[in-house]
Design a protein around this motif. Structure first.
Motif, PDB file in Angstrom:
ATOM      1  N   ASN A 264      -5.378   1.606 -19.385  1.00  0.00           N
ATOM      2  CA  ASN A 264      -5.267   2.973 -18.888  1.00  0.00           C
ATOM      3  C   ASN A 264      -6.313   3.319 -17.820  1.00  0.00           C
ATOM      4  O   ASN A 264      -6.704   4.465 -17.670  1.00  0.00           O
ATOM      5  N   SER A 265      -6.801   2.297 -17.104  1.00  0.00           N
ATOM      6  CA  SER A 265      -7.829   2.523 -16.085  1.00  0.00           C
ATOM      7  C   SER A 265      -7.171   2.903 -14.760  1.00  0.00           C
ATOM      8  O   SER A 265      -6.542   2.079 -14.101  1.00  0.00           O
ATOM      9  N   LYS A 266      -7.296   4.172 -14.394  1.00  0.00           N
ATOM     10  CA  LYS A 266      -6.730   4.611 -13.127  1.00  0.00           C
ATOM     11  C   LYS A 266      -7.417   3.930 -11.943  1.00  0.00           C
ATOM     12  O   LYS A 266      -6.790   3.640 -10.928  1.00  0.00           O
ATOM     13  N   ALA A 267      -8.711   3.682 -12.092  1.00  0.00           N
ATOM     14  CA  ALA A 267      -9.447   3.029 -11.007  1.00  0.00           C
ATOM     15  C   ALA A 267      -8.896   1.641 -10.749  1.00  0.00           C
ATOM     16  O   ALA A 267      -8.736   1.220  -9.595  1.00  0.00           O
ATOM     17  N   MET A 268      -8.580   0.911 -11.826  1.00  0.00           N
ATOM     18  CA  MET A 268      -8.062  -0.437 -11.644  1.00  0.00           C
ATOM     19  C   MET A 268      -6.657  -0.407 -11.047  1.00  0.00           C
ATOM     20  O   MET A 268      -6.287  -1.277 -10.254  1.00  0.00           O
ATOM     21  N   VAL A 269      -5.872   0.601 -11.429  1.00  0.00           N
ATOM     22  CA  VAL A 269      -4.555   0.746 -10.827  1.00  0.00           C
ATOM     23  C   VAL A 269      -4.690   0.922  -9.322  1.00  0.00           C
ATOM     24  O   VAL A 269      -3.969   0.306  -8.521  1.00  0.00           O
ATOM     25  N   ARG A 270      -5.622   1.752  -8.923  1.00  0.00           N
ATOM     26  CA  ARG A 270      -5.842   1.983  -7.494  1.00  0.00           C
ATOM     27  C   ARG A 270      -6.255   0.701  -6.787  1.00  0.00           C
ATOM     28  O   ARG A 270      -5.774   0.377  -5.702  1.00  0.00           O
ATOM     29  N   ILE A 271      -7.155  -0.026  -7.411  1.00  0.00           N
ATOM     30  CA  ILE A 271      -7.650  -1.266  -6.793  1.00  0.00           C
ATOM     31  C   ILE A 271      -6.519  -2.276  -6.640  1.00  0.00           C
ATOM     32  O   ILE A 271      -6.319  -2.873  -5.577  1.00  0.00           O
ATOM     33  N   LYS A 272      -5.760  -2.483  -7.720  1.00  0.00           N
ATOM     34  CA  LYS A 272      -4.666  -3.450  -7.670  1.00  0.00           C
ATOM     35  C   LYS A 272      -3.584  -3.014  -6.685  1.00  0.00           C
ATOM     36  O   LYS A 272      -3.014  -3.842  -5.968  1.00  0.00           O
ATOM     37  N   LEU A 273      -3.307  -1.743  -6.660  1.00  0.00           N
ATOM     38  CA  LEU A 273      -2.289  -1.236  -5.751  1.00  0.00           C
ATOM     39  C   LEU A 273      -2.715  -1.436  -4.296  1.00  0.00           C
ATOM     40  O   LEU A 273      -1.932  -1.894  -3.464  1.00  0.00           O
ATOM     41  N   LEU A 274      -3.970  -1.110  -4.015  1.00  0.00           N
ATOM     42  CA  LEU A 274      -4.463  -1.274  -2.647  1.00  0.00           C
ATOM     43  C   LEU A 274      -4.542  -2.739  -2.259  1.00  0.00           C
ATOM     44  O   LEU A 274      -4.253  -3.116  -1.114  1.00  0.00           O
ATOM     45  N   GLU A 275      -4.920  -3.588  -3.207  1.00  0.00           N
ATOM     46  CA  GLU A 275      -4.970  -5.017  -2.929  1.00  0.00           C
ATOM     47  C   GLU A 275      -3.586  -5.532  -2.544  1.00  0.00           C
ATOM     48  O   GLU A 275      -3.426  -6.281  -1.574  1.00  0.00           O
ATOM     49  N   GLY A 276      -2.571  -5.103  -3.290  1.00  0.00           N
ATOM     50  CA  GLY A 276      -1.210  -5.497  -2.951  1.00  0.00           C
ATOM     51  C   GLY A 276      -0.765  -4.925  -1.618  1.00  0.00           C
ATOM     52  O   GLY A 276      -0.099  -5.603  -0.827  1.00  0.00           O
ATOM     53  N   PHE A 277      -1.146  -3.680  -1.340  1.00  0.00           N
ATOM     54  CA  PHE A 277      -0.794  -3.043  -0.074  1.00  0.00           C
ATOM     55  C   PHE A 277      -1.461  -3.757   1.100  1.00  0.00           C
ATOM     56  O   PHE A 277      -0.829  -4.004   2.138  1.00  0.00           O
ATOM     57  N   PHE A 278      -2.752  -4.112   0.960  1.00  0.00           N
ATOM     58  CA  PHE A 278      -3.458  -4.806   2.035  1.00  0.00           C
ATOM     59  C   PHE A 278      -2.791  -6.141   2.356  1.00  0.00           C
ATOM     60  O   PHE A 278      -2.666  -6.538   3.517  1.00  0.00           O
ATOM     61  N   ASN A 279      -2.386  -6.841   1.312  1.00  0.00           N
ATOM     62  CA  ASN A 279      -1.690  -8.117   1.535  1.00  0.00           C
ATOM     63  C   ASN A 279      -0.315  -7.891   2.177  1.00  0.00           C
ATOM     64  O   ASN A 279       0.120  -8.665   3.030  1.00  0.00           O
ATOM     65  N   PHE A 280       0.340  -6.828   1.770  1.00  0.00           N
ATOM     66  CA  PHE A 280       1.690  -6.528   2.278  1.00  0.00           C
ATOM     67  C   PHE A 280       1.660  -6.250   3.785  1.00  0.00           C
ATOM     68  O   PHE A 280       2.526  -6.708   4.529  1.00  0.00           O
ATOM     69  N   VAL A 281       0.656  -5.505   4.253  1.00  0.00           N
ATOM     70  CA  VAL A 281       0.581  -5.164   5.686  1.00  0.00           C
ATOM     71  C   VAL A 281      -0.334  -6.112   6.451  1.00  0.00           C
ATOM     72  O   VAL A 281      -0.503  -5.965   7.657  1.00  0.00           O
ATOM     73  N   ASN A 282      -0.910  -7.106   5.772  1.00  0.00           N
ATOM     74  CA  ASN A 282      -1.848  -8.052   6.378  1.00  0.00           C
ATOM     75  C   ASN A 282      -2.999  -7.300   7.053  1.00  0.00           C
ATOM     76  O   ASN A 282      -3.192  -7.357   8.269  1.00  0.00           O
ATOM     77  N   LEU A 283      -3.760  -6.574   6.233  1.00  0.00           N
ATOM     78  CA  LEU A 283      -4.847  -5.755   6.739  1.00  0.00           C
ATOM     79  C   LEU A 283      -5.868  -6.569   7.527  1.00  0.00           C
ATOM     80  O   LEU A 283      -6.434  -6.086   8.507  1.00  0.00           O
ATOM     81  N   THR A 284      -6.101  -7.807   7.129  1.00  0.00           N
ATOM     82  CA  THR A 284      -7.105  -8.622   7.806  1.00  0.00           C
ATOM     83  C   THR A 284      -6.828  -8.734   9.298  1.00  0.00           C
ATOM     84  O   THR A 284      -7.679  -8.454  10.138  1.00  0.00           O
ATOM     85  N   ASP A 285      -5.608  -9.154   9.651  1.00  0.00           N
ATOM     86  CA  ASP A 285      -5.259  -9.304  11.072  1.00  0.00           C
ATOM     87  C   ASP A 285      -5.127  -7.952  11.752  1.00  0.00           C
ATOM     88  O   ASP A 285      -5.539  -7.785  12.910  1.00  0.00           O
ATOM     89  N   LEU A 286      -4.549  -6.984  11.056  1.00  0.00           N
ATOM     90  CA  LEU A 286      -4.357  -5.666  11.654  1.00  0.00           C
ATOM     91  C   LEU A 286      -5.695  -5.026  11.994  1.00  0.00           C
ATOM     92  O   LEU A 286      -5.895  -4.509  13.105  1.00  0.00           O
ATOM     93  N   PHE A 287      -6.620  -5.056  11.052  1.00  0.00           N
ATOM     94  CA  PHE A 287      -7.931  -4.444  11.291  1.00  0.00           C
ATOM     95  C   PHE A 287      -8.649  -5.143  12.439  1.00  0.00           C
ATOM     96  O   PHE A 287      -9.281  -4.502  13.279  1.00  0.00           O
TER      97      PHE A 287
END
Length: 355
Positions: free
Chosen positions: A60-83
């Protein structure tokens, strides 16, 4: 275009605006909306997995949900190359927009590699000779000027952008980060430029840049007007001896009085009065440089084209670059920034020291 590609393109466009500081949309809100649009089951499964975890710290950790969600989002949009791509463009823009006053008078040139480059800096030629009938043209095998050396070095660091910054709601956080990197390089170059002026290193024919033999030294007095008059006379009076037979007056145009804050008011008054009778092309400007606070004198400089100090950079590299290393689920984003450049004297005729 597939649904996944469409969702990714839409998210990438909005994320680009966020990085550039052109959108106030919260990063987490964009990530949540994007991942739901791409796969609602992904978000539900992520929540369900955490809810059923035996690890009490994750359950029930909302913080971990946010982290995992953002991690998946960063991979989905390829944040490394975009940034990397977006921030490098932003760095170029910011480096051109805001910089120290060195950019107003220091010339710039490009080098092709990291080898020591031997450069004939002044690139002078005698005035064209009269060619009489049946007489040969004069022949010069190269341009004239002092031989100087320059060598590129790499400057940079790795900056860890913490998770809180990535998850935070701060508007223009990324934009501020890029501005901070740009400002750091600007200060580095400013420090190198004004260290050369203050330290007066040996550079030309075993002589310092400012030397009596170079006719670029004025002894400072309590009369700023008289000192400026002497400095102008010396710069306008610079000559070049091509040979025993060919000695010519150069046309070096003074452009800037570079002074400390303490001397700036007096300099402004004198220069303002001097400029009243001049054409725009011959007017002087006063550049106030904080790095000269502990320096008792001031300098008269030519414009960029005839400047005695040069910023050398690797060909095609107009500003620092950002090289994003990776996105980490616990630490955040690692940003490596670098630039290959050198700052060196190229001539002594475009500077007069008053000290």
């Amino acid at each position: 275009m597939s649904s996944e590609l469409a969702v990714r393109a839409k998210a990438t466009a909005e994320l680009t605006k966020i990085i550039r500081g052109e959108s106030s949309v919260a990063l987490y809100d964009l990530a949540l909306d994007t991942m739901r649009e791409w796969s609602a089951s992904y978000v539900n499964e992520l929540q369900d997995k955490i809810d059923h975890s035996s690890d009490r710290k994750l359950k029930n950790s909302k913080a971990m949900v946010r982290i995992k969600l953002l991690e998946g989002f960063f991979n989905f949009v390829n944040l490394t190359d975009l940034f990397q791509n977006v921030s490098s463009t932003m760095l170029l823009e910011k480096f051109k927009e805001k910089s120290g006053n060195w950019k107003l008078w220091v010339r710039e040139a490009e080098l092709d590699n990291f080898n020591i480059a031997n450069i004939i800096s002044a690139e002078l030629l005698p005035e064209p000779g009269l060619v009489k009938e049946r007489f040969d043209y004069r022949r010069f095998n190269n341009v004239f000027g002092e031989l100087v050396k320059a060598q590129l070095s790499t400057y940079g660091d790795i900056l860890a952008v913490d998770r809180q910054t990535l998850l935070g709601e701060s508007y223009k956080a990324f934009d501020s980060l890029i501005g901070t990197i740009s400002y750091a390089y600007d200060r580095k170059i400013s420090g190198m430029v004004y260290s050369i002026l203050k330290d007066n290193p040996v550079f030309f024919e075993d002589r310092e840049i400012f030397h009596a033999d170079h006719n670029n030294v004025v002894t400072k007095t309590s009369d700023f007007t008289a000192d400026l008059s002497k400095a102008l006379e010396k710069m306008y009076g610079q000559k070049y001896d091509y040979s025993e037979q060919i000695k010519e007056q150069l046309s070096i145009q003074p452009k800037h009085v570079i002074t400390s804050p303490a001397q700036s008011l007096e300099a402004s008054k004198v220069v303002g009065e001097y400029n009243k009778a001049l054409s725009d092309e011959q007017k002087l400007s006063v550049l106030v440089e904080p790095r000269l606070i502990d320096f008792g004198g001031w300098f008269l400089s030519a414009g960029k084209e005839q400047s005695s100090i040069c910023l050398y950079r690797l060909r095609g590299s107009d500003a620092p670059a950002v090289l994003t290393k990776n996105v980490m689920s616990t630490d955040g984003l690692e940003v490596k920034h670098r630039w290959d450049f050198d700052v060196a004297p190229v001539d002594y005729r475009g500077l007069i020291r008053v000290l």
